[in-house]
Design an enzyme around this catalytic site. Structure first.
Site, PDB file in Angstrom:
ATOM      1  N   CYS A 113       1.012  -0.802  -0.022  1.00  0.00           N
ATOM      2  CA  CYS A 113      -0.103  -0.106  -0.139  1.00  0.00           C
ATOM      3  C   CYS A 113       0.518   0.953   0.363  1.00  0.00           C
ATOM      4  O   CYS A 113       0.620   2.526  -0.396  1.00  0.00           O
ATOM      5  CB  CYS A 113      -0.569  -0.184   1.542  1.00  0.00           C
ATOM      6  N   HIS A 258      -3.498   7.211   1.862  1.00  0.00           N
ATOM      7  CA  HIS A 258      -3.992   5.564   0.953  1.00  0.00           C
ATOM      8  C   HIS A 258      -5.498   5.597   1.396  1.00  0.00           C
ATOM      9  O   HIS A 258      -5.823   5.866   2.253  1.00  0.00           O
ATOM     10  CB  HIS A 258      -3.049   4.977   1.709  1.00  0.00           C
ATOM     11  N   ASN A 288      -9.993  -0.183  -2.203  1.00  0.00           N
ATOM     12  CA  ASN A 288      -8.880  -0.258  -1.717  1.00  0.00           C
ATOM     13  C   ASN A 288      -7.285  -0.526  -2.625  1.00  0.00           C
ATOM     14  O   ASN A 288      -7.736  -1.928  -3.301  1.00  0.00           O
ATOM     15  CB  ASN A 288      -8.272  -0.518  -0.502  1.00  0.00           C
TER      16      ASN A 288
END
Ligand code: UT7
Length: 331
Positions: A113, A258, A288
């Site tokens: 991520c 994020h 995501n």
């Protein structure tokens, strides 16, 4: 020493939209639960024949077109992915091939991520050292093909998704007014197994074992633990870059966090004391997308005119590793 600036960005997601209602047909979940606990309303998953490097190519071509430079101007590619098209080689070489550029270096990084933030830090170092002038930084992921779309995998299947974002990053002089002001990067491998894909892995003899596909081959996450660390580390890291850059939260035009969970972003915002208009969220539409969330969001912000040249922005990310980090940028 030259400064570094983001010349332009691009994004690409698969056409296929997967709604919460569609997932609720296969998994014991509901649209209401997913919206309330994550903020997600829909996400994009690839169809057969599409790939992460294919999404990366589209995002990169869009970024290059907006930057107004040909791919032949690129000196290097930094390709962040935790889901390469193949176990080896990484995705960067496929992008290099498909962009039809010369034999420029293409470096894959595996920081999940945090991939785009880490990738941008490498590009910044390449540029500031004088080694390269123009670097393409990409975050590209296909999570959907290794997700446990069953009741057992419901805490990941409703969250993770596919997409790519790219940024053309270039050396500039002081007069341009753009600059990457500060970095803050960390890892904590003690928590590596809290968010991971166990197999295939070369720790196993042999590496590929049929029974691993169902027992170890899916993305697995201890959501509660990851959540707790994310809402601590991201604000801490944003504060660190603000301190290093001699800035305060009031100076920030926009924070792009994020996109892991809307509740995480809201908690990061609260802990930093930022206003609603200082934090950008788009997880509602994309889920995501791991390393792609930050460049996709950055591209949308630029498209919507939310960021102008000279504005102070921060990027922050946290994820599997654990790895996390932030950048403070005078756009
Ligand atoms: O990309 C960076 C890393 N990722 C993240 O940062 C994600 C971090 N974690 C999260 O976003 C959240 O922990 C989740 C969204 C994954 C889970 O939300 P939560 O509020 O932490 O739920 P939980 O894990 O505490 O589970 C609460 C309940 C459980 O049921 P019981 O044990 O209370 O009966 C789960 O089984 O919710 C259940 N649950 C679901 N229910 C309906 C878990 N997933 C689902 C689901 N639909 N999809």
């Amino acid at each position: 020493m030259p400064n570094t600036r983001i010349l332009a960005t691009g994004r690409a997601v698969p056409d296929r939209v997967v709604t919460n209602a569609e997932l609720a047909e296969k998994i014991d979940t509901s649209d209401e639960w997913i919206r309330q606990r994550t903020g997600i309303e829909q996400r994009h998953w690839i169809a057969v024949g599409e790939s992460g490097s294919g999404l990366a190519l589209k995002a990169s071509e869009r970024a290059l077109a907006k930057a107004g430079i040909p791919a032949s101007d690129l000196d290097a590619i930094v390709y962040a992915t935790s889901t390469p098209d193949h176990f080896a080689p990484g995705g960067g070489v496929y992008l290099q091939r498909d962009l039809n550029v010369g034999t420029i270096p293409a470096l894959d990084i595996r920081t999940q991520c945090s991939g785009f933030v880490y990738g941008l830090s490498l590009a910044d170092c390449y540029i500031k050292s004088g080694m390269y002038r123009t670097v393409l930084v990409v975050g590209a992921e296909v999570q959907s093909t290794a997700m446990d779309v069953s009741d057992r995998g419901r805490n990941t299947a409703v969250i993770f998704a596919d997409g790519a974002g790219a940024a053309v990053v270039q050396a500039c002089d002081e007069a341009a007014g753009s600059e990457i002001l500060a970095w803050d990067l960390h890892s904590e491998g003690a928590h590596a197994e809290l968010l991971w894909v166990d197999a295939p892995g070369s720790v196993y003899h042999p590496r590929n074992q049929a029974e691993h596909i169902d027992s170890k081959g899916y993305l697995s996450m201890d959501g509660k633990e990851v959540f707790k660390h994310a809402v601590t580390r991201m604000p801490e890291s944003v504060q660190a870059v603000l301190d290093k850059g001699g800035k305060s939260t009031e100076d920030l035009t926009l924070l792009i966090p994020h996109q892991a969970n809307l509740r995480i972003s809201e908690m990061v915002q609260k802990r930093l004391g930022l206003r609603d208009d200082q934090v950008y969220n788009n997880i509602q539409r994309y889920g995501n997308t791991t390393s792609a969330t930050v460049p996709i969001a950055l591209d949308e912000c630029l498209e919507q005119g939310l960021i102008q040249r000279g504005d102070l922005i921060a990027l922050t990310a946290f994820g599997s590793g654990f790895l996390w980090g932030s950048a403070l940028i005078r756009y």
